[in-house]
Design an enzyme around this catalytic site. Sequence first.
Site, mmCIF file in Angstrom:
data_model
loop_
_atom_site.group_PDB
_atom_site.id
_atom_site.type_symbol
_atom_site.label_atom_id
_atom_site.label_comp_id
_atom_site.label_asym_id
_atom_site.label_seq_id
_atom_site.Cartn_x
_atom_site.Cartn_y
_atom_site.Cartn_z
ATOM 1 N N HIS A 294 0.824 -1.210 0.000
ATOM 2 C CA HIS A 294 0.000 0.000 0.000
ATOM 3 C C HIS A 294 0.860 1.262 0.000
ATOM 4 O O HIS A 294 0.459 2.281 -0.568
ATOM 5 C CB HIS A 294 -0.969 -0.022 1.185
ATOM 6 C CG HIS A 294 -2.046 -1.054 1.036
ATOM 7 N ND1 HIS A 294 -2.494 -1.816 2.091
ATOM 8 C CD2 HIS A 294 -2.751 -1.475 -0.047
ATOM 9 C CE1 HIS A 294 -3.435 -2.638 1.661
ATOM 10 N NE2 HIS A 294 -3.603 -2.451 0.364
ATOM 11 N N HIS B 15 -2.289 -5.365 -6.763
ATOM 12 C CA HIS B 15 -2.439 -6.641 -6.067
ATOM 13 C C HIS B 15 -3.894 -7.103 -6.109
ATOM 14 O O HIS B 15 -4.794 -6.341 -6.420
ATOM 15 C CB HIS B 15 -1.929 -6.549 -4.621
ATOM 16 C CG HIS B 15 -2.596 -5.493 -3.797
ATOM 17 N ND1 HIS B 15 -2.197 -4.163 -3.833
ATOM 18 C CD2 HIS B 15 -3.635 -5.544 -2.932
ATOM 19 C CE1 HIS B 15 -2.957 -3.462 -3.003
ATOM 20 N NE2 HIS B 15 -3.836 -4.266 -2.453
ATOM 21 N N CYS C 206 -14.154 -5.633 2.253
ATOM 22 C CA CYS C 206 -13.107 -5.497 1.239
ATOM 23 C C CYS C 206 -11.853 -6.108 1.831
ATOM 24 O O CYS C 206 -11.514 -5.822 2.978
ATOM 25 C CB CYS C 206 -12.809 -4.032 0.934
ATOM 26 S SG CYS C 206 -14.026 -3.204 -0.057
ATOM 27 N N HIS D 240 -8.264 -9.055 0.790
ATOM 28 C CA HIS D 240 -7.341 -9.655 -0.172
ATOM 29 C C HIS D 240 -7.327 -11.167 -0.022
ATOM 30 O O HIS D 240 -7.251 -11.666 1.104
ATOM 31 C CB HIS D 240 -5.927 -9.129 0.077
ATOM 32 C CG HIS D 240 -5.847 -7.655 0.207
ATOM 33 N ND1 HIS D 240 -5.908 -7.007 1.430
ATOM 34 C CD2 HIS D 240 -5.743 -6.688 -0.725
ATOM 35 C CE1 HIS D 240 -5.833 -5.703 1.235
ATOM 36 N NE2 HIS D 240 -5.735 -5.479 -0.058
ATOM 37 N N GLU E 65 -14.754 -10.967 9.654
ATOM 38 C CA GLU E 65 -15.119 -9.588 9.981
ATOM 39 C C GLU E 65 -16.527 -9.457 10.552
ATOM 40 O O GLU E 65 -16.732 -8.766 11.540
ATOM 41 C CB GLU E 65 -14.991 -8.689 8.747
ATOM 42 C CG GLU E 65 -13.561 -8.493 8.299
ATOM 43 C CD GLU E 65 -13.426 -7.479 7.175
ATOM 44 O OE1 GLU E 65 -14.281 -6.574 7.055
ATOM 45 O OE2 GLU E 65 -12.442 -7.581 6.410
ATOM 46 N N TYR F 170 -8.394 -0.485 -10.160
ATOM 47 C CA TYR F 170 -8.476 0.915 -9.753
ATOM 48 C C TYR F 170 -7.271 1.264 -8.893
ATOM 49 O O TYR F 170 -6.592 0.387 -8.353
ATOM 50 C CB TYR F 170 -9.786 1.200 -8.994
ATOM 51 C CG TYR F 170 -9.815 0.654 -7.591
ATOM 52 C CD1 TYR F 170 -9.403 1.430 -6.507
ATOM 53 C CD2 TYR F 170 -10.222 -0.647 -7.335
ATOM 54 C CE1 TYR F 170 -9.410 0.926 -5.226
ATOM 55 C CE2 TYR F 170 -10.235 -1.163 -6.059
ATOM 56 C CZ TYR F 170 -9.831 -0.365 -5.007
ATOM 57 O OH TYR F 170 -9.819 -0.870 -3.729
ATOM 58 N N GLU G 122 -4.363 2.300 -2.537
ATOM 59 C CA GLU G 122 -5.014 1.051 -2.896
ATOM 60 C C GLU G 122 -4.910 0.947 -4.407
ATOM 61 O O GLU G 122 -5.440 1.801 -5.122
ATOM 62 C CB GLU G 122 -6.490 1.039 -2.467
ATOM 63 C CG GLU G 122 -6.709 0.909 -0.980
ATOM 64 C CD GLU G 122 -6.434 -0.485 -0.436
ATOM 65 O OE1 GLU G 122 -5.974 -1.366 -1.188
ATOM 66 O OE2 GLU G 122 -6.671 -0.689 0.759
ATOM 67 N N GLU H 17 -5.639 -2.002 -6.930
ATOM 68 C CA GLU H 17 -6.141 -3.357 -6.829
ATOM 69 C C GLU H 17 -6.805 -3.854 -8.108
ATOM 70 O O GLU H 17 -7.486 -3.099 -8.804
ATOM 71 C CB GLU H 17 -7.154 -3.444 -5.676
ATOM 72 C CG GLU H 17 -6.506 -3.102 -4.346
ATOM 73 C CD GLU H 17 -7.418 -3.278 -3.159
ATOM 74 O OE1 GLU H 17 -6.896 -3.573 -2.072
ATOM 75 O OE2 GLU H 17 -8.652 -3.116 -3.307
ATOM 76 N N TRP I 268 -11.983 3.964 -1.750
ATOM 77 C CA TRP I 268 -12.218 2.853 -2.670
ATOM 78 C C TRP I 268 -13.698 2.523 -2.795
ATOM 79 O O TRP I 268 -14.155 2.125 -3.855
ATOM 80 C CB TRP I 268 -11.396 1.626 -2.305
ATOM 81 C CG TRP I 268 -11.758 1.012 -0.989
ATOM 82 C CD1 TRP I 268 -12.723 0.071 -0.763
ATOM 83 C CD2 TRP I 268 -11.166 1.289 0.277
ATOM 84 N NE1 TRP I 268 -12.772 -0.247 0.574
ATOM 85 C CE2 TRP I 268 -11.825 0.486 1.235
ATOM 86 C CE3 TRP I 268 -10.134 2.137 0.700
ATOM 87 C CZ2 TRP I 268 -11.492 0.503 2.584
ATOM 88 C CZ3 TRP I 268 -9.800 2.150 2.041
ATOM 89 C CH2 TRP I 268 -10.481 1.348 2.961
#
Length: 169
Positions: free
Chosen positions: A24, A30, A65, A67, A85, A100, A110, A112, A157
């Site tokens: 980041h 990524h 959101c 990864h 979460e 983006y 970000e 991604e 984002w």
Amino acid sequence: MEEFVVLVNPEDEVLGLMEKQQAHVNGLLHRAFSIFLFNSKGEMLLQKRAAEKYHSPNQWTNAVCSHPRNGETYLDGAKRRLKEELGITADLSEKFNFIYKADVGEGLWEHELDHVFVGTYEGDFNLNKDEVDDVRYISMEELDQELAENPEHFTEWFKIILEEYKHHF
């Protein structure tokens, strides 16, 4: 425990792994996924990020959101993070993916290749307070109004992904 992201090129070919915060800082592309959950009234679930998050704390964003881990599919990662979460499971379907790049402040980016999943959920939550401060459902009309009046209350984002989502539906 250090977390790593999977660095990729625009064709989603793996280039390597990098510690998440470093990726980041460097703004390197990524793998990521975003989840949009809706209730039976068509309202979107928002989560408020925990105050302890290293970037974008206390801001509202979509349901989840995150990864995927190395060797984990986007869908498996999405299901894992829903559980970690929000303490829930939901049927998800992938709707689209796109790339983006967003400045999230504090010298962090970000960047991604984001796979966007959609699902429905009605029920209770078991929030991981290290990740999520609160959740709420909101109509799309109310969301558009809040975004127009107080854009700083939402993650950078989320604003980008929401606009992309609207183009697909």
